[in-house]
Design a protein around this motif. Sequence first.
Motif, PDB file in Angstrom:
ATOM      1  N   ASP A  13     -18.135   3.943   9.200  1.00 20.80           N
ATOM      2  CA  ASP A  13     -18.523   5.287   8.784  1.00 20.80           C
ATOM      3  C   ASP A  13     -19.547   5.943   9.709  1.00 20.80           C
ATOM      4  OD1 ASP A  13     -16.852   5.221   6.544  1.00 20.80           O
ATOM      5  OD2 ASP A  13     -18.411   4.320   5.291  1.00 20.80           O
ATOM      6  N   HIS A  14     -20.328   5.143  10.431  1.00 24.46           N
ATOM      7  CA  HIS A  14     -21.420   5.710  11.222  1.00 24.46           C
ATOM      8  C   HIS A  14     -21.393   5.365  12.713  1.00 24.46           C
ATOM      9  CE1 HIS A  14     -23.101   5.549   7.060  1.00 24.46           C
ATOM     10  NE2 HIS A  14     -23.445   6.779   7.397  1.00 24.46           N
ATOM     11  N   ASP A  15     -20.743   4.279  13.091  1.00 21.89           N
ATOM     12  CA  ASP A  15     -20.911   3.772  14.455  1.00 21.89           C
ATOM     13  C   ASP A  15     -19.609   3.559  15.218  1.00 21.89           C
ATOM     14  OD1 ASP A  15     -23.714   3.685  14.121  1.00 21.89           O
ATOM     15  OD2 ASP A  15     -23.544   1.749  13.101  1.00 21.89           O
ATOM     16  N   GLU A  16     -18.576   4.308  14.873  1.00 22.28           N
ATOM     17  CA  GLU A  16     -17.297   4.120  15.567  1.00 22.28           C
ATOM     18  C   GLU A  16     -17.411   4.436  17.060  1.00 22.28           C
ATOM     19  OE1 GLU A  16     -12.555   4.939  14.975  1.00 22.28           O
ATOM     20  OE2 GLU A  16     -13.962   6.188  13.860  1.00 22.28           O
ATOM     21  N   THR A  17     -18.267   5.382  17.417  1.00 22.39           N
ATOM     22  CA  THR A  17     -18.468   5.713  18.835  1.00 22.39           C
ATOM     23  C   THR A  17     -18.993   4.511  19.611  1.00 22.39           C
ATOM     24  OG1 THR A  17     -18.879   8.020  18.287  1.00 22.39           O
ATOM     25  CG2 THR A  17     -19.679   7.260  20.421  1.00 22.39           C
ATOM     26  N   LEU A  18     -19.867   3.728  18.985  1.00 22.87           N
ATOM     27  CA  LEU A  18     -20.397   2.536  19.656  1.00 22.87           C
ATOM     28  C   LEU A  18     -19.285   1.543  19.959  1.00 22.87           C
ATOM     29  CD1 LEU A  18     -23.678   2.017  17.608  1.00 22.87           C
ATOM     30  CD2 LEU A  18     -23.433   3.011  19.896  1.00 22.87           C
ATOM     31  N   LYS A  19     -18.349   1.402  19.040  1.00 25.97           N
ATOM     32  CA  LYS A  19     -17.217   0.510  19.291  1.00 25.97           C
ATOM     33  C   LYS A  19     -16.423   1.019  20.491  1.00 25.97           C
ATOM     34  CE  LYS A  19     -12.768  -0.898  17.840  1.00 25.97           C
ATOM     35  NZ  LYS A  19     -11.555  -0.178  17.532  1.00 25.97           N
ATOM     36  N   THR A  20     -16.250   2.327  20.590  1.00 27.35           N
ATOM     37  CA  THR A  20     -15.536   2.913  21.721  1.00 27.35           C
ATOM     38  C   THR A  20     -16.238   2.580  23.035  1.00 27.35           C
ATOM     39  OG1 THR A  20     -14.729   4.692  20.304  1.00 27.35           O
ATOM     40  CG2 THR A  20     -14.646   5.080  22.681  1.00 27.35           C
ATOM     41  N   PHE A  21     -17.569   2.611  23.023  1.00 25.84           N
ATOM     42  CA  PHE A  21     -18.321   2.238  24.225  1.00 25.84           C
ATOM     43  C   PHE A  21     -18.046   0.786  24.616  1.00 25.84           C
ATOM     44  CE2 PHE A  21     -21.857   5.449  22.977  1.00 25.84           C
ATOM     45  CZ  PHE A  21     -21.107   6.507  23.470  1.00 25.84           C
ATOM     46  N   LEU A  22     -17.995  -0.103  23.621  1.00 23.75           N
ATOM     47  CA  LEU A  22     -17.740  -1.514  23.905  1.00 23.75           C
ATOM     48  C   LEU A  22     -16.320  -1.712  24.440  1.00 23.75           C
ATOM     49  CD1 LEU A  22     -19.055  -4.296  23.832  1.00 23.75           C
ATOM     50  CD2 LEU A  22     -18.195  -4.564  21.515  1.00 23.75           C
ATOM     51  N   VAL A  23     -15.374  -0.977  23.915  1.00 27.23           N
ATOM     52  CA  VAL A  23     -14.000  -1.030  24.427  1.00 27.23           C
ATOM     53  C   VAL A  23     -13.992  -0.636  25.904  1.00 27.23           C
ATOM     54  CG1 VAL A  23     -11.717   0.063  24.284  1.00 27.23           C
ATOM     55  CG2 VAL A  23     -12.881  -0.682  22.195  1.00 27.23           C
ATOM     56  N   GLY A  24     -14.773   0.384  26.243  1.00 22.66           N
ATOM     57  CA  GLY A  24     -14.864   0.802  27.645  1.00 22.66           C
ATOM     58  C   GLY A  24     -15.443  -0.288  28.527  1.00 22.66           C
ATOM     59  N   GLN A  25     -16.456  -0.987  28.040  1.00 28.88           N
ATOM     60  CA  GLN A  25     -17.049  -2.065  28.838  1.00 28.88           C
ATOM     61  C   GLN A  25     -16.056  -3.210  29.036  1.00 28.88           C
ATOM     62  OE1 GLN A  25     -20.900  -2.406  26.638  1.00 28.88           O
ATOM     63  NE2 GLN A  25     -21.774  -2.184  28.689  1.00 28.88           N
ATOM     64  N   ALA A  26     -15.208  -3.445  28.066  1.00 30.76           N
ATOM     65  CA  ALA A  26     -14.214  -4.516  28.197  1.00 30.76           C
ATOM     66  C   ALA A  26     -13.231  -4.227  29.327  1.00 30.76           C
ATOM     67  CB  ALA A  26     -13.458  -4.697  26.878  1.00 30.76           C
ATOM     68  N   LYS A  27     -13.121  -2.973  29.721  1.00 32.57           N
ATOM     69  CA  LYS A  27     -12.181  -2.584  30.775  1.00 32.57           C
ATOM     70  C   LYS A  27     -12.768  -2.717  32.180  1.00 32.57           C
ATOM     71  CE  LYS A  27      -9.676   0.455  27.671  1.00 32.57           C
ATOM     72  NZ  LYS A  27      -9.306   1.829  27.332  1.00 32.57           N
ATOM     73  N   HIS A  28     -14.060  -3.045  32.295  1.00 32.82           N
ATOM     74  CA  HIS A  28     -14.665  -3.243  33.618  1.00 32.82           C
ATOM     75  C   HIS A  28     -13.946  -4.367  34.356  1.00 32.82           C
ATOM     76  CE1 HIS A  28     -18.912  -1.438  32.796  1.00 32.82           C
ATOM     77  NE2 HIS A  28     -17.965  -0.667  32.336  1.00 32.82           N
ATOM     78  N   ASP A  29     -13.848  -4.251  35.660  1.00 34.07           N
ATOM     79  CA  ASP A  29     -13.190  -5.283  36.461  1.00 34.07           C
ATOM     80  C   ASP A  29     -13.840  -6.650  36.304  1.00 34.07           C
ATOM     81  OD1 ASP A  29     -11.330  -3.472  37.424  1.00 34.07           O
ATOM     82  OD2 ASP A  29     -12.439  -3.066  39.284  1.00 34.07           O
ATOM     83  N   ASP A  30     -15.167  -6.666  36.139  1.00 34.13           N
ATOM     84  CA  ASP A  30     -15.870  -7.951  36.033  1.00 34.13           C
ATOM     85  C   ASP A  30     -16.113  -8.374  34.580  1.00 34.13           C
ATOM     86  OD1 ASP A  30     -17.770  -5.964  35.540  1.00 34.13           O
ATOM     87  OD2 ASP A  30     -19.406  -7.106  36.464  1.00 34.13           O
ATOM     88  N   SER A  31     -15.403  -7.773  33.653  1.00 37.79           N
ATOM     89  CA  SER A  31     -15.599  -8.107  32.243  1.00 37.79           C
ATOM     90  C   SER A  31     -15.062  -9.509  31.936  1.00 37.79           C
ATOM     91  CB  SER A  31     -14.883  -7.094  31.351  1.00 37.79           C
ATOM     92  OG  SER A  31     -15.017  -7.486  30.000  1.00 37.79           O
ATOM     93  N   PRO A  32     -15.891 -10.348  31.292  1.00 44.31           N
ATOM     94  CA  PRO A  32     -15.444 -11.694  30.938  1.00 44.31           C
ATOM     95  C   PRO A  32     -14.756 -11.746  29.568  1.00 44.31           C
ATOM     96  CG  PRO A  32     -17.751 -11.459  30.404  1.00 44.31           C
ATOM     97  CD  PRO A  32     -17.320 -10.148  31.024  1.00 44.31           C
ATOM     98  N   PHE A  33     -14.468 -10.587  28.978  1.00 44.62           N
ATOM     99  CA  PHE A  33     -13.901 -10.565  27.636  1.00 44.62           C
ATOM    100  C   PHE A  33     -12.866  -9.459  27.486  1.00 44.62           C
ATOM    101  CE2 PHE A  33     -17.368  -7.561  27.583  1.00 44.62           C
ATOM    102  CZ  PHE A  33     -16.987  -6.561  26.708  1.00 44.62           C
ATOM    103  N   PHE A  34     -12.081  -9.585  26.433  1.00 43.69           N
ATOM    104  CA  PHE A  34     -11.173  -8.506  26.079  1.00 43.69           C
ATOM    105  C   PHE A  34     -11.247  -8.294  24.579  1.00 43.69           C
ATOM    106  CE2 PHE A  34      -8.385 -12.112  25.389  1.00 43.69           C
ATOM    107  CZ  PHE A  34      -7.606 -11.736  24.313  1.00 43.69           C
ATOM    108  N   LEU A  35     -10.924  -7.082  24.202  1.00 47.31           N
ATOM    109  CA  LEU A  35     -10.908  -6.706  22.793  1.00 47.31           C
ATOM    110  C   LEU A  35      -9.501  -6.266  22.436  1.00 47.31           C
ATOM    111  CD1 LEU A  35     -14.001  -4.318  22.823  1.00 47.31           C
ATOM    112  CD2 LEU A  35     -13.992  -6.688  22.117  1.00 47.31           C
TER     113      LEU A  35
END
Length: 129
Positions: A13-35
Motif C-alpha cells: 500500500d505504501h512502498d511499491e515504488t521501492l520494490k520497483t527500485f530493487l527490480v532495477g538494481q537486479a538488472k545491473h550487469d554486476d548484480s549477484p541476484f535476480f527477482l
Amino acid sequence: MSKTRVFVSFDYDHDETLKTFLVGQAKHDDSPFFLSDWSIKEPISGDWKSRAESRIRAIDVMAVICGQHTHTATGVSAEIEIAQKVATPYFLLKGYSNLDCTKPTAALSSDKVYNWTWDNLKRLIGGAR
C-alpha cells in the motif's frame, strides 16, 4: 556462477515504488541476484499464506523493504513469519534514507535494519548479516 533468488517483501500500500527500485538494481550487469515477481496481489485471505510459503521455500533469501508504515503491513509480517518457520534467511532494508522506517511486527528484536546501498545489498544477499 548462478545468481541468488530473492523474494521481496514490502508494504504494497505504501512502498511499491521501492520494490520497483530493487527490480532495477537486479538488472545491473554486476548484480549477484535476480527477482521474479512472486508478489501475491490479492487480499490476505483463503490460501494466501500457503501460496506465499511455497514461493518463500523456492528462494534463497528474502529482502524486506522497510518504510514508514511497515509495522502496520500485516502481509509483510506474515511473510517474515513464514520465512522464520521454513528457515529461509531474510534481511531488513531501510527503504528511505531521509525518513524513519519501521520494522515489521514479526521481525525479531535482534533483526538489524540495514542502509540500502548497492554495496550493502550485494553483501547482504551474499550472506553478510
